[in-house]
Design a protein around this motif. Structure first.
Motif: not given
Length: 309
Positions: A160-165, A173-178, A285-291
């Protein structure tokens, strides 16, 4: 026949499927195509058709049919013996994959940026624990850049990350906005001003900041770039909690997540400072390895982050 003709198409075109092999084994054990059909859950015409298709594929006769039942031919007995080994290997394969799934589902490692780890993730993990009490969860917290590295290096199942992209090499995928707020302790000159602080002045002022690589710092750097960029920080700290504590103590103004300062604003230990211009928000955002879409408990945790789950 050429080599290409003899080997083309792979094993799937030369070896019967498991369902057909299981049917043949049932016929050999029960001595009746009808009883084998019932045991394997197909109609007798479908079972008969499957046996004939297998005979055409292999080029040999497998069964001798009579009113008294079905009997294996000599070739059928050999094929049945080989089929038994294939089915046993498939059962071992299925058991092994099941064990892998069980092992995967028994633990989950999550990496999260500091704001998400402190203010959002605990609620999601409590909900996951209610649904999956046997899943052991390990949480690793860091700035957004560190979280991205952990996910890329397979040190975490979900990040789970914050930031520009979305960081390079990952999907998300976006899970919330701050929303980011400029705050200061009561008594700071900015809290007594009638006019808002201009973005250019904010850029020129030393602030209490998170370290480079944090989501807050990334967004703030981008927002103030056209105003000359951030001035050297008064303090540069490695956690939201540390930045907040420094601001409350009067060390200087800070830019913090709205999620992080609600209690301090309500108690007036911090005051929101009006700014002449938009202080940017950010996507969480929640993030995971591409594919590699999340699976097992990681997939369920991702679902729990969605509004209206």
């Amino acid at each position: 026949m050429t080599d290409a003709e003899g080997t083309g198409g792979g094993l799937a075109h030369r070896v019967p499927d498991l369902g057909a092999l299981e049917l043949l084994l049932a016929v050999a054990r029960l001595g009746s195509l009808g009883r084998a059909a019932r045991e394997t859950g197909v109609s007798q015409p479908a079972a008969s058709g499957r046996i004939r298709s297998m005979e055409r594929m292999l080029g040999v006769t497998l069964l001798e049919r009579s009113p008294r039942g079905s009997r294996l031919t000599a070739a059928g007995a050999l094929v049945t013996d080989w089929a038994r080994r294939i089915v046993e290997s498939a059962e071992a394969f299925d058991a092994g994959v099941g064990a892998l799934r069980d092992r995967r589902d028994s633990r989950l490692t999550v990496a999260a940026s500091m704001t998400i780890a402190e203010y959002l993730l605990p609620g999601w993990l409590i909900a996951l624990r209610t649904e999956r009490p046997d899943t052991a969860v390990s949480l690793r917290a860091g700035n957004s850049a560190a979280v991205a590295r952990m996910v890329l290096d397979a040190e975490a199942d979900l990040g789970f990350v914050e930031g520009l992209g979305v960081p390079p090499g990952l999907e998300g995928t976006v899970i919330a906005r701050d929303r980011l707020l400029v705050v200061a302790a009561p008594g700071h000159p900015w809290t007594r001003r009638r006019e808002p602080v201009a973005l250019a002045e904010l850029a020129r002022t030393g602030l209490v900041l998170r370290e480079p690589g944090s989501g807050t710092r990334q967004v703030l750097d981008a927002a103030l770039a056209e105003h000359g960029g951030l001035a050297p920080p008064l303090l540069e700290l490695a956690s939201t909690t540390a930045v907040k504590a420094a601001a409350v103590s009067g060390a200087g103004p800070a830019v913090l997540s709205e999620l992080a300062v609600g209690e301090e604003l309500s108690a007036r230990r911090l005051i929101e400072v009006a700014v002449d211009g938009p202080v940017p928000g950010r996507a969480l955002r929640a993030v995971w390895p591409r594919g590699a879409r999340p699976a097992g408990p990681a997939r369920r945790l991702l679902a729990l982050t969605r509004p209206g789950r």
